[in-house]
Design an enzyme around this catalytic site. Sequence first.
Site, PDB file in Angstrom:
ATOM      1  N   GLU A  43       8.782  56.062  -5.620  1.00 51.27           N
ATOM      2  CA  GLU A  43       7.393  56.282  -6.006  1.00 51.27           C
ATOM      3  C   GLU A  43       7.038  57.753  -5.785  1.00 51.27           C
ATOM      4  OE1 GLU A  43       3.043  54.257  -5.073  1.00 51.27           O
ATOM      5  OE2 GLU A  43       4.484  54.476  -3.436  1.00 51.27           O
ATOM      6  N   LYS A 113       0.990  49.578 -11.343  1.00 50.07           N
ATOM      7  CA  LYS A 113       0.857  49.013  -9.998  1.00 50.07           C
ATOM      8  C   LYS A 113      -0.463  48.256  -9.836  1.00 50.07           C
ATOM      9  CE  LYS A 113       0.975  50.574  -5.154  1.00 50.07           C
ATOM     10  NZ  LYS A 113       0.960  51.786  -4.299  1.00 50.07           N
ATOM     11  N   CYS A 156       5.935  49.869  -4.217  1.00 48.85           N
ATOM     12  CA  CYS A 156       5.489  50.153  -2.848  1.00 48.85           C
ATOM     13  C   CYS A 156       4.638  49.052  -2.194  1.00 48.85           C
ATOM     14  CB  CYS A 156       4.766  51.496  -2.818  1.00 48.85           C
ATOM     15  SG  CYS A 156       4.640  52.210  -1.142  1.00 48.85           S
TER      16      CYS A 156
END
Length: 270
Positions: A43, A113, A156
Amino acid sequence: MKPYLAAALQMTSVPDLDKNLAQAEELIDLATRRGAELVTLPENFSFLGDEEAKFSQAEDIRAASEKFIKTMAQRYRITLLGGGYPVPSPDNRTYNTAILVNANGEELLRYEKVHLFDVNLPDGNTYQESARVTSGTAMPEVYRSDRLGQLGISVCYDVRFPELYRQLSKAGAEVLIVPAAFTAFTGKDHWQVLLQARAIENTCYMIAPAQTGFHNARRQSHGHAMIIDPWGITLADAGDTVGMAIAEIDPSRLEQVRRQMPSLQHRVFG
């Protein structure tokens, strides 16, 4: 699929796009020299450290990131995952976006995300991802590859939400990829155990590229890019320096674990 090598790259990205892309290319080159066919970037691989600067340059970072990912995949004849990186969104913020690209430079998957990191940590650091990032609204999809198996992607903070990975495993995922920039404070206690939990409960391989070290005066990442097998065994750990975790993804191991522990077949709820 047949057995193949996968690489989870570990970087120390900074607020310098060109410097970060040069570091990423060096690591991609090294991974492919070691035989990796699936290479994954962490990321914020292309820019990390100063959120206002990243937001102000979002379109330039997006364009450079996507060109880089596609060019590297073609040049090294690999499947490459890059992200997240900022993509301008309709509400004048950005999406934290990850893409998977094949050796022809063709985009296979795109994921925005969903879970945003809005946290006040006891070490004094505050993260307010939603201030500049728009949450995605769609579940990530699974890419089905005869060569690499069935791949699911996330980013993440998603790793704290097991329902996302359950949906991916229900959709057929065999290999789950989690590019991350996990904080040093949370990573020391949670990073590895969360990755192992997601691997064990879904009987999937986990590939987790990571950021490490200091990105500016305050922001520090945990490191420990990892590859974990479906039994929860850590096959490779990059430690806390720039480099990579590289390991074999073996379909016979996947089949063995799923035969010995057929928990996915025993689900009662969902």
